[in-house]
Design a protein around this motif. Structure first.
Motif: not given
Length: 259
Positions: A97, A101, A104-105
Motif C-alpha cells: 500500500d 500506484e 505498482t503498475e
C-alpha cells in the motif's frame, strides 16, 4: 487456443516469447537463456508455432509479425506475471500500500529480482550485509527504517572514501539512532558529499538500498513487520525502479539541518 491462453496459462510459452524479443535464437540458445531442459521446450515451441506466434527457419526461431506485436503490447503484464509466479508466497504477504500506484503498475520491472531470506548473521544488520557486498561505490541512495546501531558508522566510512550518499530516514528511526550514534550522525550531517532527509509521514516505507549496480529492498509484511526477507537485483530495470521509489519518498521528505 485463444491468445489469452497462449500468454496466461503457460510460463514456458511466455518465457520463450520474451527470449525471442531481441531476435532469432536456436534451440540451444533458448535452452541456455531459460536454463531449462531441451525436452521441456518441445511442446511449448510446437504450440507457439501452431498459433503462429513464432516461425522456424532451419534450427532457429523468431517472433512472427503478430508475435512481435503481442509481446510488445503485453510485455508489462508478462513481466508482472513472472514477478508474482516466481515468488507468489512472498508477494502475497507484502504490504504494498505504501508503494505509489505508478510504480505498482510497473512492478514487472522486478522480474529479475531474487527474494533472499537473511540468515541469522545478517538479519539484524541488513545494511551492513548489503554494504559488505559493495565495493568502489560512486554513490549510495539509502532509505533506513530498520534501526541498525552500526549504520551511521558504516555510511561514514563510505562517505570518507568519497562515495556520494543520499540518506533518508523516518522520524522514528532518527529519534532512535540519535541516542545510539549521535557523534557519527553529526559528522555525516557536516559532510558535503552527504545529504540527509527525514520522512515524517505516519507511514512505514520499505527499506531501500541502492548503489551504482545493486538494488536491495525490504518490503514489510502485511502487518508491517520485518520478517528478514529482502529482494535483490543487479538488473538495470530493477535498479531504475528502485531509484524511482526512492525518489518518491525523497520528494515528500525534508532536509535535516541540525540534530
Amino acid at each position: 487456443m485463444s491468445i489469452a491462453d497462449v500468454l496466461m496459462t503457460s510460463k514456458k510459452r511466455r518465457d520463450i516469447l520474451i527470449s525471442l524479443r531481441d531476435g532469432a535464437r536456436t534451440n540451444k540458445e533458448i535452452k541456455a537463456s531459460l536454463n531449462i531442459d531441451q525436452v521441456l521446450l518441445k511442446h511449448p515451441i510446437r504450440e507457439l508455432k501452431e498459433e503462429e506466434f513464432i516461425v522456424q527457419d532451419d534450427n532457429s526461431y523468431q517472433l512472427s509479425n503478430i508475435g512481435k506485436i503481442m509481446v510488445e503490447a503485453t510485455l508489462p503484464l508478462l513481466n508482472t506475471l513472472t514477478v508474482f509466479e516466481k515468488d507468489i508466497l512472498y508477494w502475497r504477504s507484502r504490504n504494498l500500500d505504501i508503494v505509489p500506484e505508478e510504480l505498482t503498475e510497473k512492478i514487472g520491472e522486478l522480474s529479475d529480482c531474487n527474494v533472499v531470506k537473511l540468515n541469522v548473521n545478517e538479519m539484524f544488520e541488513p545494511l551492513k550485509n548489503y554494504l559488505n557486498n559493495c565495493q568502489n561505490l560512486k554513490s549510495l541512495e539509502i532509505l533506513l527504517t530498520i534501526v541498525e546501531p552500526t549504520a551511521p558508522k558504516l555510511l561514514l566510512l563510505f562517505a570518507e572514501m568519497g562515495s556520494k550518499i543520499s540518506l533518508l530516514v523516518t522520524k522514528e528511526y532518527l529519534e532512535k539512532i540519535k541516542q545510539i550514534a549521535y557523534e557519527e550522525l553529526s559528522i555525516l550531517l557536516e559532510l558535503e558529499n552527504v545529504s540527509i532527509q527525514v520522512f515524517e509521514k505516519d507511514l512505514k516505507p520499505p527499506q531501500i538500498m541502492l548503489s551504482d549496480t545493486t538494488m536491495a529492498t525490504i518490503f514489510f509484511n502485511e502487518t508491517d513487520k520485518y520478517d528478514y526477507m529482502e529482494i535483490v537485483s543487479y538488473n538495470e530495470n530493477a535498479l531504475n525502479w528502485g531509484k524511482e521509489l526512492f525518489l518518491h519518498y525523497k520528494n515528500i521528505s525534508h532536509p535535516l539541518t541540525e540534530i
